[in-house]
Write an enzyme that holds these catalytic residues in place. Structure first.
Site, mmCIF file in Angstrom:
data_model
loop_
_atom_site.group_PDB
_atom_site.id
_atom_site.type_symbol
_atom_site.label_atom_id
_atom_site.label_comp_id
_atom_site.label_asym_id
_atom_site.label_seq_id
_atom_site.Cartn_x
_atom_site.Cartn_y
_atom_site.Cartn_z
ATOM 1 N N ASP A 30 11.762 38.498 2.704
ATOM 2 C CA ASP A 30 11.601 37.077 2.294
ATOM 3 C C ASP A 30 10.467 36.292 2.613
ATOM 4 O OD1 ASP A 30 15.000 36.179 3.479
ATOM 5 O OD2 ASP A 30 14.401 37.451 1.806
ATOM 6 N N TYR A 31 9.856 36.489 3.536
ATOM 7 C CA TYR A 31 8.492 36.012 3.941
ATOM 8 C C TYR A 31 7.300 36.170 2.762
ATOM 9 C CZ TYR A 31 3.959 35.097 6.485
ATOM 10 O OH TYR A 31 2.910 34.648 6.788
ATOM 11 N N TYR A 33 8.249 37.003 -0.096
ATOM 12 C CA TYR A 33 8.443 36.337 -1.588
ATOM 13 C C TYR A 33 8.181 34.945 -1.393
ATOM 14 C CZ TYR A 33 11.508 34.206 -4.781
ATOM 15 O OH TYR A 33 11.957 33.490 -5.974
ATOM 16 N N SER A 79 18.580 25.264 -3.673
ATOM 17 C CA SER A 79 17.940 25.833 -2.625
ATOM 18 C C SER A 79 16.928 24.822 -1.751
ATOM 19 C CB SER A 79 16.938 26.831 -3.194
ATOM 20 O OG SER A 79 17.789 27.985 -3.497
ATOM 21 N N LEU A 80 16.698 25.244 -0.674
ATOM 22 C CA LEU A 80 16.065 24.427 0.354
ATOM 23 C C LEU A 80 14.673 24.998 0.345
ATOM 24 C CD1 LEU A 80 18.118 24.250 3.564
ATOM 25 C CD2 LEU A 80 18.095 22.536 1.619
ATOM 26 N N GLU A 111 20.661 22.883 12.337
ATOM 27 C CA GLU A 111 21.592 23.913 12.547
ATOM 28 C C GLU A 111 20.958 24.909 12.237
ATOM 29 O OE1 GLU A 111 24.470 22.778 9.441
ATOM 30 O OE2 GLU A 111 23.199 22.633 7.850
ATOM 31 N N LYS A 113 19.990 28.397 10.235
ATOM 32 C CA LYS A 113 20.027 28.847 8.834
ATOM 33 C C LYS A 113 20.795 30.371 8.706
ATOM 34 C CE LYS A 113 16.960 29.580 4.763
ATOM 35 N NZ LYS A 113 17.209 30.863 4.310
ATOM 36 N N ASP A 115 21.842 33.941 7.704
ATOM 37 C CA ASP A 115 21.329 34.955 6.548
ATOM 38 C C ASP A 115 22.479 35.897 6.181
ATOM 39 O OD1 ASP A 115 19.537 36.646 5.450
ATOM 40 O OD2 ASP A 115 19.014 37.947 6.946
ATOM 41 N N ARG A 134 26.872 31.317 -5.737
ATOM 42 C CA ARG A 134 25.494 30.519 -5.893
ATOM 43 C C ARG A 134 25.088 30.728 -7.594
ATOM 44 N NH1 ARG A 134 21.417 27.626 -3.399
ATOM 45 N NH2 ARG A 134 21.813 29.217 -1.381
ATOM 46 N N GLU A 171 28.350 30.045 3.983
ATOM 47 C CA GLU A 171 27.733 31.277 4.053
ATOM 48 C C GLU A 171 28.891 32.275 4.477
ATOM 49 O OE1 GLU A 171 23.621 32.594 3.745
ATOM 50 O OE2 GLU A 171 24.567 30.476 3.652
ATOM 51 N N TYR A 223 28.937 24.619 5.694
ATOM 52 C CA TYR A 223 28.154 23.482 6.132
ATOM 53 C C TYR A 223 27.487 22.429 5.230
ATOM 54 C CZ TYR A 223 25.250 27.072 3.631
ATOM 55 O OH TYR A 223 24.903 27.909 2.683
ATOM 56 N N LYS A 313 11.770 28.490 8.497
ATOM 57 C CA LYS A 313 11.957 29.953 8.867
ATOM 58 C C LYS A 313 11.149 30.409 10.063
ATOM 59 C CE LYS A 313 13.742 31.760 4.447
ATOM 60 N NZ LYS A 313 13.523 32.873 3.479
ATOM 61 N N CYS A 407 18.694 75.259 12.634
ATOM 62 C CA CYS A 407 19.147 74.138 13.397
ATOM 63 C C CYS A 407 18.402 74.106 14.743
ATOM 64 C CB CYS A 407 20.903 74.484 13.535
ATOM 65 S SG CYS A 407 21.536 73.277 14.942
ATOM 66 N N CYS A 410 21.149 75.406 17.905
ATOM 67 C CA CYS A 410 21.793 76.652 17.625
ATOM 68 C C CYS A 410 21.287 77.655 17.003
ATOM 69 C CB CYS A 410 23.393 76.650 17.287
ATOM 70 S SG CYS A 410 23.538 76.336 15.475
ATOM 71 N N CYS A 425 23.839 71.914 9.465
ATOM 72 C CA CYS A 425 23.930 73.287 10.204
ATOM 73 C C CYS A 425 25.294 73.648 10.023
ATOM 74 C CB CYS A 425 23.637 72.971 11.787
ATOM 75 S SG CYS A 425 24.309 74.250 12.708
ATOM 76 N N CYS A 430 28.264 74.819 16.842
ATOM 77 C CA CYS A 430 27.012 74.300 17.402
ATOM 78 C C CYS A 430 27.209 73.427 18.514
ATOM 79 C CB CYS A 430 26.325 73.933 16.136
ATOM 80 S SG CYS A 430 24.648 73.004 16.709
#
Length: 663
Positions: A30-31, A33, A79-80, A111, A113, A115, A134, A171, A223, A313, A407, A410, A425, A430
Site C-alpha cells: 500500500d505504501y 502504491y 476513498s480517503l 478512529e 483505519k 485493513d 465498494r 469493514e 463506521y 497511515k 528426509c 529419517c 518424506c 518418520c
C-alpha cells in the site's frame, strides 16, 4: 518529467488497481502504491493539460467483477486521501479551518483505519436487503448471500422504529487469533495457508458459494453512512457511531477518540501506533473526520475524497535482517517445508527469528539463500514473511538452496507427489511426521487433550514413550514424573486431560487421525454416512463414493488410510477406554426423509441450523452444493445462485412448508 512518463504511470496504476481490487493479488505494498499515486497527482497538478479522462485520480477503487450482479450505490463510496506522517494531520487541520473560515479549534472524531474489505449494508424498514462491495465507488458487487453468513451483522436492526432506508458502511475483516486458527485448519486439510487476514476476508466475501464465507471467521465494524433517514438528534460523527451500536451494529468505539486540538490528533495517532500490535484486528493507520455532520456537509468533496476526512497511515512494519540458515521442517503428512532462520529483528513490536518459505517452489521464486540480506514483514501483523532479497549485498560465492534428496530426520529418499508442489518424506514412521501427527491428534478441534502440549509431545517421542496415538492412553504417571520439570500437580492435570478426552465423537476421532484431505466437515459427512467406526473400517471405495461430498481423490486417500496401520488405531483407542459416540436422534425423529438429500438457500422461517437438524434427525442428508445427486433444493427468501444452478440441472425446488408436509 515527460508526458510519456505520465502515460506510463497511468498504465502502471491501472495495472495495480486491477491486481488489488479485482484479483485480490496486490503486487506492491500500500505504501508503494500511495507513493506512485502521489506522483500522479503532482504531475496532473503541474500539467493539467496532460490529465486523461481515464486517469486513476478520477475514480475510486477498482473494477467490478463480472461474476457478480452490479448494483449502483445511491451515494458514492469515496476513498480517503492518505499520508504517512502525523505532521500531515496538522496540515489537514489547517485546510479544514481555512475552508470553514475559522480560527477556532475544530472538533475531530478519530478512529482506527481497518485493513479489511469495505462494505455497504442496505436496510429497508429495519431488514437487511442487500450488501454491496465498494466496487469502483459508483457501482458495487452484490454479495448479500455471503454477508448474511456473518453472525455479527444483524439481519434485523434492533429498534422498534427502524428507519425506512438505512445504508451503513464499514469493514469486513478477520481477527488475528481467528486467522491463526483458520490457517491451522487450512494446513490440516492440506490447503495453502492464506497470506494475511485481509486476503482471507476479501476472498470469502467475493465467492459465489456462500459456504466458503460461512466457514471463515468473518467480522464487521460499522463506521459511516450512505443514504439514510436519520433521527434529528444525530448531529455528530460520534453520535452516529453510538447510534450504530444502539441498532445492534458492531462498532470499535473503545478505540475511538474526540480530539479538540490538532496536537491531540497527533497524540491519538502515536497512541494507536503503539497499541497496534496488541489489537485483535489489523489496522494500517487512523482515520480522522470532522465531528460535526453539519460541518462535513459544508466542507463537501474534493476530487476523489471528502474534504472533511483524511487517513494517516502507519509506516510499513518491515525490517532488514540476515538469513543465518535454512532448515527443513517435516509435517505430519510428510511435506517438507523450508524455514529461514534469521538474525533476530524487531518488526512491529515483535522479535522475529524465523519465517516460513512455504515450499521449494516459493523458495526458488524468491531465491532466498543462506547469508542473504532480506526485507521481512509480518503479513497481516501475524505471520513473518520474507518480502524481498537485497541482491546487492549477496556474496559472489553464494549458492542457491537445493531441495533435499533425503528426509532430514529419517534419511528416507524424498519424493514429489504428482500434481503437488510439496516435496515429501514417504516414511509414515518418520519421527518428524509422528511428532506433528500427535500434535494434531491432541489439538482442540480434534481429541482436545488440552494439557498435552507440543514440548511434552517432543519429549515423549524423543524418550521413546509414545510412537502412535494410542500410546498416549498407555502412559503411566511414573513415566511423566521421571521427566524433567514435571511435578505431581502437572502430571495430575495431564492425566485428567487424557481421561476427559476418552468421551468423544466419531467426527472428532476421524479428524484427529489426520487422514489426507479429510477436514472437520468431511469427517462429519463420513461419520453421518457410516454411523460407526466399525462400519467405516470395513468401507469399500464404492461405499465411500456414495457420500455426495466425497470424490475419487478423497476416497482414494481414505482407502489408503484404511489399509495402513494407522486405521487400527481407532480399535486400539476403543480398547483403551475411548468411547466414540455417534450423535443420537431426538425422540421425535423419524426416517421419513431417509434416502433423500437436501440443500438450503435463502432465509427460512426458522434458523438454518434448526432446519438442518430437523432434516437430519428425520433421516435426510444435507449437501454442500448443487449437483445431480441433490434431491431437493429448499428455497427461502432472497435465494442465492444455487437456485439458478438447480434450475439448470432440473433439481426439484421446494419450500420449507413442503419439507414439513413430507414429515
Amino acid at each position: 518529467m515527460s508526458q510519456k512518463k505520465y502515460q506510463e504511470l497511468v498504465e502502471t496504476l491501472h495495472e495495480h488497481d486491477y491486481n488489488y481490487h479485482v484479483l485480490d493479488q496486490p503486487k506492491i505494498s500500500d505504501y508503494d502504491y500511495d507513493q506512485l499515486f502521489a506522483q500522479l497527482l503532482q504531475m496532473e497538478s503541474e500539467h493539467p493539460d496532460w490529465k486523461q479522462k481515464n486517469s486513476p485520480s478520477n475514480r475510486v477503487g477498482g473494477q467490478v467483477l463480472d461474476a457478480f450482479t452490479k448494483v449502483p450505490h445511491k451515494k458514492q463510496m469515496l476513498s480517503l486521501s492518505n499520508s504517512y506522517s502525523p505532521e500531515d494531520l496538522l496540515e489537514f487541520d489547517v485546510r479544514v479551518k481555512k475552508f470553514l473560515m475559522t480560527e477556532k479549534n475544530v472538533e475531530y472524531f478519530a478512529e482506527p483505519k481497518f485493513d479489511g474489505l469495505a462494505l455497504e449494508l442496505i436496510y429497508e424498514n429495519g431488514s437487511l436487503v442487500r450488501a454491496l462491495t465498494r466496487g469502483d465507488g459508483t457501482v458495487g458487487e452484490d454479495v448479500t448471500h455471503n454477508i448474511k453468513t456473518i453472525r455479527s451483522i444483524p439481519l434485523v436492526l434492533r429498534t422498534d422504529k427502524p428507519p425506512k432506508l438505512f445504508e451503513v458502511r464499514g469493514e469486513v475483516l478477520i481477527f488475528k487469533k481467528d486467522f491463526l486458527e483458520l490457517n491451522k485448519s487450512q494446513e490440516a486439510a492440506e490447503l495453502a495457508p492464506f497470506a494475511n487476514p485481509r486476503n482471507a476476508a476479501a476472498g470469502a466475501v467475493r465467492q459465489l458459494d456462500s459456504k466458503i464465507a460461512a466457514a471463515r471467521p468473518l467480522r464487521f465494524f460499522a463506521y459511516s453512512l450512505g443514504e439514510a433517514d436519520l433521527p434529528p438528534k444525530i448531529k455528530t460523527q460520534q453520535d452516529l457511531v453510538y447510534y450504530f451500536e444502539s441498532l445492534g451494529l458492531p462498532v470499535a468505539k473503545e478505540w475511538t477518540a474526540l480530539c479538540e486540538t490538532p496536537d491531540s490528533l497527533v497524540k491519538f495517532y502515536e497512541k494507536i501506533q503503539d497499541k497496534r500490535a496488541s489489537l485483535n484486528f489489523d489496522i494500517d493507520g487512523i482515520v480522522v473526520k470532522v465531528n460535526s455532520l453539519a460541518q462535513q456537509e459544508d466542507l463537501g468533496l474534493i476530487a476523489r475524497s471528502p474534504r472533511w476526512a483524511t487517513a494517516a497511515k502507519f509506516p510499513p512494519t518491515q525490517a532488514q535482517t540476515v538469513v543465518e540458515n535454512i532448515i527443513i521442517q517435516v509435517g505430519r503428512t510428510g511435506a517438507l517445508t523450508p524455514v529461514a532462520i534469521m538474525k533476530p529483528v524487531q518488526v512491529g513490536g515483535v522479535t522475529v527469528t524465523n519465517a516460513t518459505l512455504h515450499n521449494f517452489e516459493e523458495l526458488a521464486r524468491k531465491d532466498v539463500r543462506i547469508d542473504d540480506t532480506v526485507v521481512i514483514q509480518r503479513a497481516g501483523d501475524v505471520i513473518p514473511e520474507i518480502v524481498s532479497v537485497d541482491i546487492s549485498k549477496r556474496a559472489k560465492n553464494s549458492k542457491a538452496f537445493e531441495p533435499p534428496k533425503h528426509c532430514p530426520i529419517c534419511k528416507t529418499k524424498t519424493v514429489f507427489a504428482e500434481e503437488e508442489v510439496a516435496l515429501r518424506c514417504p516414511n509414515s514412521l518418520c519421527e518428524g511426521r509422528v511428532k506433528e501427527s500427535i500434535k494434531h491428534f491432541v489439538s482442540r478441534r480434534a481429541m482436545n487433550l488440552e494439557k498435552v502440549g507440543d514440548r511434552l509431545i517432543e519429549t515423549l517421542v524423543d524418550q521413546g514413550l509414545i510412537k502412535k496415538f494410542s500410546d498416549l492412553y498407555r502412559l503411566k504417571k511414573q513415566d511423566l514424573l521421571d521427566l524433567e520439570r514435571q511435578g505431581e500437580k502437572s502430571v495430575e492435570n495431564i492425566f485428567a486431560s487424557i481421561e476427559k478426552s476418552k468421551s468423544t465423537t466419531l467426527p472428532r476421532v476421524l479428524f484427529a487421525m489426520g487422514i489426507r484431505f479429510v477436514g472437520e466437515q468431511t469427517a462429519t459427512y463420513i461419520a453421518e454416512h457410516f454411523g460407526s467406526a466399525d462400519a467405516l473400517l470395513a468401507a469399500s471405495e464404492e461405499e465411500l463414493l456414495k457420500i455426495p461430498e466425497i470424490g475419487p481423490k478423497v476416497a482414494l486417500a481414505i482407502l489408503e488410510w484404511l489399509k495402513s496401520p494407522m486405521a487400527k488405531e481407532i480399535q486400539q483407542l476403543q480398547k483403551l477406554g475411548v468411547e466414540i459416540h455417534v450423535k443420537k436422534k431426538s425422540a421425535s425423529a423419524t426416517e421419513k426423509l431417509a434416502g433423500k438429500s437436501f440443500l438450503i438457500t435463502g432465509t427460512l422461517p426458522i434458523g438454518r441450523d434448526e432446519a438442518k437438524d430437523i432434516i437430519v434427525n428425520n433421516g435426510g442428508k444435507i449437501l454442500s452444493s448443487v449437483s445431480k445427486k441433490l434431491n431437493y433444493l429448499v428455497v427461502g427468501e432472497d435465494p442465492g445462485s444455487k437456485l439458478q444452478r438447480a434450475e439448470v440441472l432440473e433439481v426439484p425446488v421446494i419450500s420449507w412448508d413442503d419439507v414439513l408436509k413430507m414429515l
